[in-house]
Design an enzyme around this catalytic site. Structure first.
Site, PDB file in Angstrom:
ATOM      1  N   LYS A  39      43.595 -67.011 -40.843  1.00 21.11           N
ATOM      2  CA  LYS A  39      44.475 -66.124 -41.626  1.00 21.11           C
ATOM      3  C   LYS A  39      43.661 -65.430 -42.716  1.00 21.11           C
ATOM      4  CE  LYS A  39      45.550 -69.969 -44.585  1.00 21.11           C
ATOM      5  NZ  LYS A  39      46.270 -71.222 -44.639  1.00 21.11           N
ATOM      6  N   ARG A 152      57.196 -75.803 -50.076  1.00 22.83           N
ATOM      7  CA  ARG A 152      57.137 -74.404 -49.613  1.00 22.83           C
ATOM      8  C   ARG A 152      57.830 -74.383 -48.260  1.00 22.83           C
ATOM      9  NH1 ARG A 152      50.622 -73.027 -48.642  1.00 22.83           N
ATOM     10  NH2 ARG A 152      50.558 -73.964 -46.588  1.00 22.83           N
ATOM     11  N   TYR A 295      33.511 -48.138 -69.132  1.00 29.36           N
ATOM     12  CA  TYR A 295      34.789 -47.822 -69.800  1.00 29.36           C
ATOM     13  C   TYR A 295      35.021 -48.767 -70.973  1.00 29.36           C
ATOM     14  CZ  TYR A 295      36.447 -44.942 -65.877  1.00 29.36           C
ATOM     15  OH  TYR A 295      36.615 -43.962 -64.929  1.00 29.36           O
ATOM     16  N   MET A 343      36.257 -49.224 -60.483  1.00 29.40           N
ATOM     17  CA  MET A 343      36.965 -49.285 -59.201  1.00 29.40           C
ATOM     18  C   MET A 343      35.985 -49.322 -58.030  1.00 29.40           C
ATOM     19  SD  MET A 343      39.802 -46.595 -57.805  1.00 29.40           S
ATOM     20  CE  MET A 343      40.952 -46.860 -59.149  1.00 29.40           C
TER      21      MET A 343
HETATM   22  C1  LIG Z   1      45.500 -72.342 -44.420  1.00 29.24           C
HETATM   23  C2  LIG Z   1      46.074 -73.510 -43.809  1.00 29.24           C
HETATM   24  C3  LIG Z   1      45.284 -74.604 -43.446  1.00 29.24           C
HETATM   25  C4  LIG Z   1      43.806 -74.687 -43.757  1.00 29.24           C
HETATM   26  O1  LIG Z   1      43.605 -75.197 -45.070  1.00 29.24           O
HETATM   27  P1  LIG Z   1      42.146 -75.389 -45.643  1.00 29.24           P
HETATM   28  O2  LIG Z   1      42.341 -76.080 -46.949  1.00 29.24           O
HETATM   29  O3  LIG Z   1      41.572 -74.027 -45.823  1.00 29.24           O
HETATM   30  O4  LIG Z   1      41.401 -76.194 -44.660  1.00 29.24           O
HETATM   31  C5  LIG Z   1      45.895 -75.643 -42.788  1.00 29.24           C
HETATM   32  N1  LIG Z   1      47.218 -75.610 -42.503  1.00 29.24           N
HETATM   33  C6  LIG Z   1      48.003 -74.591 -42.852  1.00 29.24           C
HETATM   34  C7  LIG Z   1      49.445 -74.619 -42.532  1.00 29.24           C
HETATM   35  C8  LIG Z   1      47.466 -73.511 -43.530  1.00 29.24           C
HETATM   36  O5  LIG Z   1      48.257 -72.499 -43.878  1.00 29.24           O
END
Ligand SMILES: *Cc1c(COP(=O)(O)O)cnc(C)c1O
Length: 402
Positions: A39, A152, A295, A343
């Site tokens: 991700k 969550r 700046y 920027m």
């Molecule tokens: C991002 C994520 C992980 C990985 O976590 P790390 O600490 O980066 O290893 C595992 N499980 C879920 C559900 C995640 O969203």
């Protein structure tokens, strides 16, 4: 100099990814699947590039946040299992169904919508190239998320049977997995909260099993849990940050260090950083003592100085909080950021470097010669963590596999 013909680029060390994948495969049992969290553009490293390298190195599953990341992987020809861990809009669930993506589910509305759009035989709507992601019965694979203490995504433990019953109302939904996520396993060396979460998860699993509900894939472990506690592995280890060569936290690094001394599977465990972020010098000039830079004239040089202008700024992901405190490497030397990060530009002090010229290579993050700028050191200076620093490197910057 800029051999990739870009004024800034990110180099990804494929051998380092393969090394880290192998390290994790060494510490999980052979039947445990390794899911790589890709991700957030593979934590800033490049979604497609990293996914292909990790799969070739032996990873089994990919974890993405969004349907768009999942689609980008399919379009790039990745047909291995993809688990979408973040929220998918109900209006886009049919895309997940058509592509055979696995979904994390935790609310009634999503389940009912999935039930509705799969009320025909969904295998007829699967794209031909997603055959590997379709189980033999042509069902859509979903993973129920259990809330065990992070507050969550997830259904409350006591509601799990109710959700299972709801899912089972729909003939084409297959409960392939059940999972949870740890809240406090890397920010401490006191693992009691994580142990409590694990216990809650196990209680949910066994109470479902007592009712005859056996869910094939159980998973709880992130990087820290995978390294520290084999009892969290179950059927899939979901590893993110450490596949990129970073420690989840100093505390996790410390505990792994202690366990390494005890021997066992961690004895030879090591991580290699994967990412180097580079740019080049756009201009070099000499300025007199007292000259203001940037700046707000927030910094005046304290000696006659030579300054270099770099063609990257906060838009690229070089955080504005690095104003006056960031450092870069030029000719193997540390050079301090002068004044505010712009920027699209940043100015650094090269007075103490040997001759610097236009288009000399600059390392913003990573190694140059014997010097190194780590994500941890930059994150520390701006009050964040390595995860945030690397994920915010602008995804439009070219990732080059080396
Ligand atoms: C991002 C994520 C992980 C990985 O976590 P790390 O600490 O980066 O290893 C595992 N499980 C879920 C559900 C995640 O969203």
């Amino acid at each position: 100099m800029a051999s990739v013909n870009q004024k800034t680029w990110v180099e990804i060390d494929q051998a380092a990814i393969a090394h880290n994948v192998q390290q994790f495969k060494n510490i999980i049992e052979p039947e445990v699947k390794l899911l790589v969290a890709v991700k957030a553009n593979a934590y800033g490293h490049g979604l497609v590039e990293v996914s292909k390298i990790a799969l070739a190195a032996g990873a089994d599953w990919l974890g993405v946040d969004s349907i768009d990341e999942a689609l980008a992987l399919r379009q790039a020809g990745v047909n291995d299992p993809i688990l979408i861990v973040g929220y998918v809009l109900r209006s886009r669930l049919s895309e997940a169904v058509e592509n055979g993506f696995r979904l994390i589910v935790y609310n009634r509305e999503t389940i009912e919508e999935l039930g509705k759009i799969t009320s025909f035989d969904p295998s007829t709507r699967l794209r031909a190239n997603s055959a590997q992601d379709r189980n033999s019965k042509g069902k859509i694979n979903i993973h129920l998320k259990i809330e065990t203490g992070i507050s969550r995504q997830g259904v409350m433990p006591e509601d799990a049977p109710k959700f299972v019953k709801l899912i089972k109302k729909f003939p084409h939904l297959n409960i392939e997995g059940i999972s949870t996520h740890f809240a406090n396993i890397e920010d401490t060396t006191d693992y009691s909260y994580a142990q409590k979460q694990l216990k809650t998860f196990q209680e949910v699993v066994s109470s479902l099993e007592k009712e005859g509900v056996n869910i094939p894939l159980k998973h709880t472990a992130n990087s820290a849990a995978t390294m520290l506690f084999p009892e969290t592995h179950f059927d899939i280890a979901r590893v993110g940050i450490s596949l990129y060569g970073f420690w989840p936290s100093p505390e996790a690094q410390q505990t792994v260090g202690e366990k390494k001394k005890e021997g066992g599977v961690l004895k030879d465990f090591s991580l290699q950083t994967v990412l180097t972020w580079k740019t080049i010098v756009a201009q070099v000039k000499d300025v007199k003592v007292g000259t203001a830079v940037g700046y707000g004239c927030t910094e005046r040089v304290e000696r006659d100085s030579r300054i270099a202008v770099l063609p990257i700024g906060y838009w690229d992901g070089y955080d504005r909080k690095l104003s006056r405190v960031g450092e870069v490497l030029i000719k193997g030397q540390r050079c301090k950021v002068l004044g505010r990060v712009f920027m699209n530009m940043t100015v650094v002090d090269v007075t103490d470097c040997e001759e610097v010229t236009v288009e000399d290579e600059v390392v913003l993050l990573g190694r140059q010669g014997s010097a190194e700028i780590t994500a941890d050191s930059l994150a520390d200076r701006i009050g964040t963590i390595n995860y945030e620093f690397v994920t915010r490197i602008n995804p439009l910057i070219k990732r080059v596999v080396v």
